[in-house]
Scaffold this active site. Structure first.
Site, PDB file in Angstrom:
ATOM      1  NE  ARG A  57      66.631 -27.850  -7.037  1.00 46.62           N
ATOM      2  CZ  ARG A  57      65.371 -28.249  -6.811  1.00 46.62           C
ATOM      3  NH1 ARG A  57      65.140 -29.276  -6.045  1.00 46.62           N
ATOM      4  NH2 ARG A  57      64.361 -27.644  -7.372  1.00 46.62           N
ATOM      5  CB  THR A  58      70.984 -22.096  -6.711  1.00 44.89           C
ATOM      6  OG1 THR A  58      70.834 -23.088  -7.727  1.00 44.89           O
ATOM      7  CG2 THR A  58      72.338 -21.432  -6.878  1.00 44.89           C
ATOM      8  CE  LYS A  86      61.597   1.596  -2.730  1.00 43.11           C
ATOM      9  NZ  LYS A  86      62.231   2.062  -1.472  1.00 43.11           N
ATOM     10  NE  ARG A 107      69.290 -18.950 -10.228  1.00 43.36           N
ATOM     11  CZ  ARG A 107      68.935 -20.205 -10.002  1.00 43.36           C
ATOM     12  NH1 ARG A 107      67.670 -20.513  -9.805  1.00 43.36           N
ATOM     13  NH2 ARG A 107      69.836 -21.169  -9.976  1.00 43.36           N
ATOM     14  CG  HIS A 135      73.510 -22.634 -12.645  1.00 41.45           C
ATOM     15  ND1 HIS A 135      74.226 -22.433 -11.473  1.00 41.45           N
ATOM     16  CD2 HIS A 135      72.252 -22.987 -12.248  1.00 41.45           C
ATOM     17  CE1 HIS A 135      73.434 -22.653 -10.444  1.00 41.45           C
ATOM     18  NE2 HIS A 135      72.236 -22.977 -10.884  1.00 41.45           N
TER      19      HIS A 135
END
Ligand code: NCD
Length: 290
Positions: A57-58, A86, A107, A135
């Site tokens: 969703r986000t 890396k 995120r 959030h």
């Protein structure tokens, strides 16, 4: 708050007036979201979308919103597809990525990581979830949803009664939502969780210090009987040491049609930030409530 050159990392940055200003803007944007009106206000702008943790969703909603406003999205998902695999540091990634973007949404599984990234970024960074910390965009949209539900009943956010249920320790959406609700007046918060997954003490204190009522409980039926909103959450299994440990708590508090009808006041609003865990041993929000 000055939104022009600030990052959005935490609800700590917001005052009530800021929240009200955002909600007024959201109201004005509704015709654009519904495609009744068209704008290209972000024409030529680039959103850097960096999701180093699972998201449906986000990630898609930020990208869609940016596209709807005429902007473009460049994204990377998962560590394995980015130079972090890396050995590149967040600092280096931020210096480079921010050179290609006008704004970044990110995120990451570690608390504080998005803040650390933002310090090296040349452009504003929005926190799309940093570990179990916060959030903020989810909390803003949750409160916007709540406000929209209440307006049709002639109520305001003040005097709201909310039960938060589930993993209140690791759930970042409830952490941000607590802080956001605390900006309003006379809130009653009922926190329902296994003892081991209680809302962190500093957050409980923060809400109490603002003069609100906080009740902690391990009894679902009792806790949902006198509230306006039941906000259910998933056990955040990815934050536990093992699946077995998460299994101890999954399915502990299940809301279904029978329990809702027997215990909730009429028209109590059920919310969940989603995803809900629909596996047999979880089902914190039963599909019979669909
Ligand atoms: C939440 C999250 O990622 O914190 N999901 C979301 O963004 N709507 C909730 C969760 O994963 O349980």
């Amino acid at each position: 708050m000055n939104f022009e050159d600030d990052h959005i990392l935490s609800i700590d940055q917001f005052l009530r007036a800021d929240v009200e200003a955002i909600f007024n803007t959201a109201d004005k944007m509704m015709p654009f979201a519904r495609r009744e009106k068209i704008t290209k206000v972000l024409d030529g702008a680039i959103l850097g979308s960096m999701f180093f943790e699972a998201s449906t969703r986000t990630r898609i909603s930020f990208g869609s919103a940016f596209n709807l406003l005429g902007g473009n999205v460049r994204e990377t998902t998962g560590f394995e597809h980015s130079a972090i695999a890396k050995g590149e540091s967040l600092y280096d990634t931020a210096r480079v990525l921010s050179g290609y973007s006008d704004v970044i949404v990110m995120r990451h599984p570690e608390s504080g990581s998005v803040g650390e990234f933002s310090k090296a970024s040349r452009v504003p960074v929005i926190n799309g979830g940093d570990g179990s910390n916060e959030h903020p965009s989810q909390a803003l949209l949750d409160l916007y949803t709540i406000k929209s539900e209440l307006v049709s009943r002639g109520r305001s956010i003040d005097q709201l009664r909310v039960a938060m249920v589930g993993d209140l320790n690791f759930g970042r959406t409830v952490h941000s939502l607590c802080k956001l609700l605390a900006l309003f007046e006379d809130i009653k918060l009922v926190l329902v969780s296994p003892r081991e997954l209680r809302m962190p003490d500093d957050l409980v204190e923060l809400v109490r210090e603002q003069g609100h009522q906080v009740i902690e409980s391990e009894n679902l039926e009792e806790s949902i009987s006198h509230v306006d909103i039941v906000y259910s959450t998933r056990i955040q299994e990815e934050r536990f040491n093992s699946q077995e440990e998460a299994d101890l708590y999954r399915g502990r508090f299940r809301l279904n049609h029978t329990i809702y009808t027997a215990h909730c006041e009429p028209n109590t609003v059920i919310m969940h930030p989603l995803p809900r865990d629909s596996r047999e041993n979880a089902r914190e929000l039963d599909e019979d409530l669909n």
